[in-house]
Design an enzyme around this catalytic site. Structure first.
Site, PDB file in Angstrom:
ATOM      1  N   LYS A   1      -4.603  -8.542  -6.271  1.00 49.85           N
ATOM      2  CA  LYS A   1      -5.880  -8.905  -5.646  1.00 49.85           C
ATOM      3  C   LYS A   1      -6.967  -7.886  -6.000  1.00 49.85           C
ATOM      4  O   LYS A   1      -6.671  -6.714  -6.239  1.00 49.85           O
ATOM      5  CB  LYS A   1      -5.735  -9.090  -4.126  1.00 49.85           C
ATOM      6  CG  LYS A   1      -5.774  -7.843  -3.300  1.00 49.85           C
ATOM      7  CD  LYS A   1      -6.067  -8.153  -1.824  1.00 49.85           C
ATOM      8  CE  LYS A   1      -6.243  -6.832  -1.095  1.00 49.85           C
ATOM      9  NZ  LYS A   1      -7.099  -6.833   0.045  1.00 49.85           N
TER      10      LYS A   1
ATOM     11  N   LYS B   1       0.827  -1.218   0.000  1.00 51.48           N
ATOM     12  CA  LYS B   1       0.000   0.000   0.000  1.00 51.48           C
ATOM     13  C   LYS B   1       0.856   1.261   0.000  1.00 51.48           C
ATOM     14  O   LYS B   1       0.480   2.264  -0.598  1.00 51.48           O
ATOM     15  CB  LYS B   1      -0.945   0.003   1.199  1.00 51.48           C
ATOM     16  CG  LYS B   1      -2.098  -0.974   1.021  1.00 51.48           C
ATOM     17  CD  LYS B   1      -3.245  -0.687   1.960  1.00 51.48           C
ATOM     18  CE  LYS B   1      -4.430  -1.582   1.614  1.00 51.48           C
ATOM     19  NZ  LYS B   1      -5.558  -1.414   2.483  1.00 51.48           N
TER      20      LYS B   1
ATOM     21  N   LYS C   1     -10.682  -2.469  -3.344  1.00 55.51           N
ATOM     22  CA  LYS C   1     -11.511  -1.256  -3.447  1.00 55.51           C
ATOM     23  C   LYS C   1     -10.716  -0.105  -4.045  1.00 55.51           C
ATOM     24  O   LYS C   1     -11.262   0.780  -4.674  1.00 55.51           O
ATOM     25  CB  LYS C   1     -11.974  -0.800  -2.062  1.00 55.51           C
ATOM     26  CG  LYS C   1     -12.852  -1.770  -1.331  1.00 55.51           C
ATOM     27  CD  LYS C   1     -13.334  -1.120  -0.029  1.00 55.51           C
ATOM     28  CE  LYS C   1     -13.733  -2.156   0.988  1.00 55.51           C
ATOM     29  NZ  LYS C   1     -12.660  -2.524   1.909  1.00 55.51           N
TER      30      LYS C   1
HETATM   31  N1  AQP Z   1      -9.516  -9.804  -3.115  1.00 57.36           N
HETATM   32  C1  AQP Z   1      -9.937 -10.376  -1.993  1.00 57.36           C
HETATM   33  N2  AQP Z   1     -10.156 -11.710  -1.965  1.00 57.36           N
HETATM   34  C2  AQP Z   1     -10.613 -12.322  -0.829  1.00 57.36           C
HETATM   35  N3  AQP Z   1     -10.862 -11.643   0.320  1.00 57.36           N
HETATM   36  C3  AQP Z   1     -10.647 -10.318   0.310  1.00 57.36           C
HETATM   37  N4  AQP Z   1     -10.801  -9.373   1.257  1.00 57.36           N
HETATM   38  C4  AQP Z   1     -10.461  -8.165   0.753  1.00 57.36           C
HETATM   39  N5  AQP Z   1     -10.074  -8.281  -0.512  1.00 57.36           N
HETATM   40  C5  AQP Z   1     -10.175  -9.619  -0.832  1.00 57.36           C
HETATM   41  C6  AQP Z   1     -11.288  -9.649   2.604  1.00 57.36           C
HETATM   42  O1  AQP Z   1     -12.365  -8.782   2.862  1.00 57.36           O
HETATM   43  C7  AQP Z   1     -12.376  -8.470   4.245  1.00 57.36           C
HETATM   44  C8  AQP Z   1     -12.531  -7.000   4.410  1.00 57.36           C
HETATM   45  O2  AQP Z   1     -11.440  -6.344   3.805  1.00 57.36           O
HETATM   46  P1  AQP Z   1     -11.181  -4.822   4.179  1.00 57.36           P
HETATM   47  O3  AQP Z   1     -12.291  -4.016   3.701  1.00 57.36           O
HETATM   48  O4  AQP Z   1     -10.914  -4.711   5.611  1.00 57.36           O
HETATM   49  O5  AQP Z   1      -9.856  -4.386   3.530  1.00 57.36           O
HETATM   50  P2  AQP Z   1      -8.866  -4.838   2.467  1.00 57.36           P
HETATM   51  O6  AQP Z   1      -8.449  -6.251   2.670  1.00 57.36           O
HETATM   52  O7  AQP Z   1      -7.767  -3.884   2.468  1.00 57.36           O
HETATM   53  O8  AQP Z   1      -9.783  -4.757   1.191  1.00 57.36           O
HETATM   54  P3  AQP Z   1      -9.633  -4.013  -0.129  1.00 57.36           P
HETATM   55  O9  AQP Z   1     -10.932  -4.131  -0.794  1.00 57.36           O
HETATM   56  O10 AQP Z   1      -8.457  -4.506  -0.880  1.00 57.36           O
HETATM   57  O11 AQP Z   1      -9.457  -2.494   0.241  1.00 57.36           O
HETATM   58  P4  AQP Z   1      -8.310  -1.488  -0.102  1.00 57.36           P
HETATM   59  O12 AQP Z   1      -8.303  -1.335  -1.560  1.00 57.36           O
HETATM   60  O13 AQP Z   1      -8.733  -0.265   0.630  1.00 57.36           O
HETATM   61  O14 AQP Z   1      -7.054  -2.112   0.407  1.00 57.36           O
HETATM   62  C9  AQP Z   1     -11.093  -9.017   4.849  1.00 57.36           C
HETATM   63  O15 AQP Z   1     -11.376 -10.214   5.553  1.00 57.36           O
HETATM   64  C10 AQP Z   1     -10.241  -9.315   3.657  1.00 57.36           C
HETATM   65  O16 AQP Z   1      -9.396 -10.415   3.882  1.00 57.36           O
END
Ligand code: AQP
Length: 335
Positions: free
Chosen positions: A198, A115, A201
Site C-alpha cells: 500500500k 509494521k 508515509k
Molecule cells: N494507501 C492507502 N490507500 C487508501 N487509504 C489509505 N489510508 C492510508 N493509506 C492509504 C487511509 O488514510 C487515513 C489516515 O491514515 P493514517 O495517517 O492514520 O495512517 P496509516 O493508515 O498508517 O497511513 P500510512 O500513510 O500508511 O502511514 P504509515 O506509513 O505511518 O503507516 C486512514 O483512513 C487510512 O485508512
C-alpha cells in the site's frame, strides 16, 4: 444522554507527508460526508508516536494535517477539527478498553505484523495496543460511522468487538456498534513502485507515493516513472486483478475524476500506458495543485490553524467528557 444517529469520527496521523492514499482513501470522502453527518476529524498524534517522531517536526506535521483537511474542503466552522492529545478523554477511555480487548484479538491484527515485521520484540507496546486507542477515539464520541481506507477495516472490526464486549459484560447498550464507510474507487491506493504494497508515509522511496506537498513537476515525474507491465490498457475489467500496477493507476484515475473504473477502461481501452500516464499526471496536478497551494497559504498563518484546533478541542471535550463519566459509572468507579 442523547445518542447521535449520524456522527462520524475519523483520524489521520501526523507521521509524515500526507499522500494520495490518505487523500483518496480518507480525506476526500470526509469532504462529501460533512453535508450529511455531524463530523469529528482528529489529528491522531498519540497514534503517530507509536513509532519514533522527531519532536522538532511533530507540531508542524500536526498543523499540516489540519491545513490539509481545510484545504481539501472541510469547513472548519461546521465540523470539529482537533488534536487527539489535546482531548485527554481519548487516552483515558483507551486504558479502559485495554482492559476489555483480549490479547488474542490484538495478536490477529495484520497491520501490527506488517509494521513490526521481524522486529516485534523491539517495537513499542503502543504499536501493539494502537487499535484499542482507535476504538476509544471512535466510541468516546459514540460515533455511528467511520470513514476509512480499506487498510483500517480490521481495526474497525476490533472496535465493534470492543463495543459489543463492553455492552455484554456490563449488560448495557451504551456504546453504538459503528459502521465503516469505505468509499470511492481507490479504497486501497498502492505504491507506485510495487503494486502489492500500500502507498504509505513510511515507505523509504519517495517515488512510491504522491504527496500533497509535491510540486506539479514532482507529480508528473513520479507518475511517469510509476511501475506498469508491458501490456496496453485492458479492454475490460477481466483479469485486471492480476495486473496490480495497472489496476492501481486506473483506480487512482477513476477516483480523482469521480467516475467508475469501468468508465476509465472504456475511454482508454487498448491505449498505451505512456498516453494514459500523461493524462493521469495532468488530472492529478489539476486536482492536487489547488489543495497544495491552499495548504501552503494556511501554513503561513499558524495562529489561524491553532485557533481552529482550540475551538475543535473545546467542542470535542464537551462531547467526550460526559461519555467518559458515564463509562466510569457503568464500570463502577467512584465519581
Ligand atoms: N494507501 C492507502 N490507500 C487508501 N487509504 C489509505 N489510508 C492510508 N493509506 C492509504 C487511509 O488514510 C487515513 C489516515 O491514515 P493514517 O495517517 O492514520 O495512517 P496509516 O493508515 O498508517 O497511513 P500510512 O500513510 O500508511 O502511514 P504509515 O506509513 O505511518 O503507516 C486512514 O483512513 C487510512 O485508512
Amino acid at each position: 444522554m442523547e445518542k447521535p444517529t449520524k456522527r462520524i469520527l475519523s483520524g489521520v496521523q501526523p507521521s509524515g507527508d500526507l499522500h494520495l492514499g490518505n487523500y483518496l482513501g480518507a480525506i476526500k470522502n470526509f469532504v462529501s460526508l460533512q453535508k450529511e453527518y455531524e463530523c469529528f476529524f482528529c489529528v491522531v498524534d498519540l497514534h503517530a508516536i507509536t513509532v519514533w517522531q522527531d519532536p522538532k517536526v511533530l507540531a508542524n506535521k500536526t498543523r499540516e494535517v489540519t491545513a490539509a483537511f481545510i484545504a481539501s474542503g472541510i469547513d472548519p466552522k461546521k465540523n470539529n477539527i482537533f488534536v487527539q492529545s489535546q482531548v485527554p478523554q481519548h487516552a483515558q477511555l483507551g486504558w479502559l478498553f485495554n482492559c476489555v480487548a483480549r490479547m488474542g484479538w490484538l495478536n490477529r491484527m495484520t497491520q501490527f505484523k506488517d509494521k513490526a515485521g521481524k522486529n516485534s520484540e523491539n517495537v513499542s507496546v503502543g504499536l501493539f495496543s494502537y487499535p484499542t486507542l482507535m476504538a476509544a477515539d471512535i466510541l468516546i464520541y459514540l460515533a455511528t460511522h467511520v470513514p476509512v481506507g480499506d487498510d483500517q477495516k480490521q481495526h474497525l472490526e476490533l472496535t465493534r468487538d470492543i463495543a459489543q464486549k463492553f455492552n455484554n459484560d456490563f449488560k448495557t447498550d451504551f456504546f453504538p456498534i459503528p459502521e465503516p464507510l469505505i468509499l470511492g474507487e481507490a479504497t486501497r491506493v498502492m505504491s507506485l513502485r510495487d503494486g502489492s504494497k500500500k502507498m504509505s508515509k513510511s515507505d523509504p522511496s519517495d517515488y512510491s507515493r504522491i504527496m500533497l506537498t509535491d510540486t506539479a513537476e514532482n507529480i508528473t515525474q513520479k507518475i511517469k516513472k510509476a511501475k506498469t507491465d508491458p501490456e496496453p490498457l485492458p479492454q475490460d475489467k477481466t483479469g485486471l486483478e492480476k495486473r496490480p500496477e495497472a489496476e492501481n493507476l486506473i483506480s487512482i484515475f477513476a477516483s480523482l475524476q469521480d467516475t467508475s473504473i469501468e468508465s476509465v477502461i472504456k475511454d482508454y481501452a487498448g491505449k498505451e500506458f505512456s498516453t494514459f500516464k500523461k493524462d493521469l499526471a495532468d488530472l492529478s496536478v489539476s486536482k492536487l495543485e489547488p489543495i497544495t497551494s491552499e495548504m501552503n497559504k494556511l501554513m503561513s498563518d499558524v495562529s489561524y490553524i491553532d485557533s481552529i484546533l482550540n475551538q475543535g478541542k473545546e467542542n470535542a471535550i464537551a462531547v467526550a467528557e460526559p461519555v467518559l463519566q458515564k463509562t466510569k459509572e457503568i464500570i463502577g468507579f467512584l465519581s
